[in-house]
Design an enzyme around this catalytic site. Sequence first.
Site, short mmCIF file in Angstrom:
data_model
loop_
_atom_site.label_atom_id
_atom_site.label_comp_id
_atom_site.label_asym_id
_atom_site.label_seq_id
_atom_site.Cartn_x
_atom_site.Cartn_y
_atom_site.Cartn_z
N LYS A 14 0.11 4.31 -0.23
CA LYS A 14 -0.46 5.54 0.36
C LYS A 14 -0.24 6.72 -0.59
CE LYS A 14 0.13 3.32 4.75
NZ LYS A 14 0.27 3.40 6.18
N GLU B 221 -5.20 -4.76 10.64
CA GLU B 221 -4.19 -3.72 10.77
C GLU B 221 -4.40 -2.95 12.07
OE1 GLU B 221 -2.30 -2.84 6.78
OE2 GLU B 221 -3.72 -1.27 7.24
N GLU C 212 -6.48 4.66 7.94
CA GLU C 212 -6.26 6.09 7.67
C GLU C 212 -7.51 6.72 7.05
OE1 GLU C 212 -2.53 5.61 5.59
OE2 GLU C 212 -1.64 5.03 7.50
N ASN D 273 0.87 -1.18 0.00
CA ASN D 273 0.00 0.00 0.00
C ASN D 273 0.91 1.23 0.00
OD1 ASN D 273 -1.75 2.09 0.58
ND2 ASN D 273 -2.13 1.45 2.70
N GLY E 12 2.77 2.51 10.54
CA GLY E 12 3.68 3.64 10.35
C GLY E 12 4.40 4.06 11.61
N HIS F 172 -9.29 1.22 4.98
CA HIS F 172 -8.00 1.38 5.65
C HIS F 172 -8.16 2.31 6.85
CE1 HIS F 172 -3.86 2.56 6.43
NE2 HIS F 172 -3.54 1.42 5.88
N SER G 291 3.75 -1.98 10.10
CA SER G 291 5.20 -2.03 10.26
C SER G 291 5.82 -3.38 9.91
CB SER G 291 5.60 -1.62 11.69
OG SER G 291 5.20 -0.27 11.94
P1 PGA Z 1 3.12 0.44 7.48
O1 PGA Z 1 1.63 0.60 6.89
O2 PGA Z 1 3.66 -0.85 6.93
O3 PGA Z 1 3.85 1.65 6.97
O4 PGA Z 1 2.99 0.40 8.95
C1 PGA Z 1 0.77 -0.50 6.76
C2 PGA Z 1 -0.54 -0.07 6.15
O5 PGA Z 1 -1.05 0.98 6.56
O6 PGA Z 1 -1.09 -0.71 5.25
#
Ligand code: PGA
Length: 244
Positions: free
Chosen positions: A6, A162, A92, A4, A168, A90, A208
């Site tokens: 983003k 997640e 976010e 992903n 992140g 997601h 992560s």
């Molecule tokens: P990250 O994001 O690997 O940067 O923690 C995972 C995601 O949001 O899909």
Amino acid sequence: MAGNWKMYKTPAETTAFFEKFRPLVEKSEHCEIVICPPFTNLAAAVIAAQGSPIRVGAQNIAWAKEGAFTGEISGAMIVATGATYAIVGHSERRQYFGETDATVLKRTEAALAAGLTPIVCVGERLEERESGNTEAVLVRQFQDGIAGLSDAQFAGIVIAYEPVWAIGTGKTATPEIAADAHRVIRHEVRAKFGKEAADAVRILYGGSVKPDNVKTLMAQPEIDGSLVGGASLDAVSFAAIVNF
Ligand code: PGA
């Protein structure tokens, strides 16, 4: 294994990524590989992935087929680029853009209707985990979202767990914490859609995931794959994750 991206990379940067990434995963037949770039890079990604087993997905999808929905992108528009997946719900989107369990369900249905494979995300926030509510949150997200699908629709989705506190932040859920959450989700799937569906559904872990922790996460039988943010932006690092 899904990446992903983003809100990172331009079309030119997307093409450059694929040039580097493709040869690194050419022989990787043990898993499906999906890259989810921003909408504006979908066409470039599909062209760059042509002739490879790499699939391309969107990061969101409108719940309506078309209409006065400024800023939204429909399933048909995504399909027209050649993409075959769409991330839905997601954290976010839930956190910053008002996504709810109800809109997650509507977007999931729209993706399925368009012929896309939705990767439907669930996961608890830090305060929810710390107050002992992880299971309750996952059950609510499942009941108010995914459980609204028919059996046939459910067969077409991928689920991603997640935990918001791990995204992140560099804080990965331990493999045991992740596996526990996956068990909760699979239990809900079994209760609603039956044992066969629970055995068949793929549940990805996201938060992560890096080349140095992917192996221990994937060693958990409950974890069927990863949804990778930051570490999917670099071709070498995402290839190392794919080839764990
Ligand atoms: P990250 O994001 O690997 O940067 O923690 C995972 C995601 O949001 O899909």
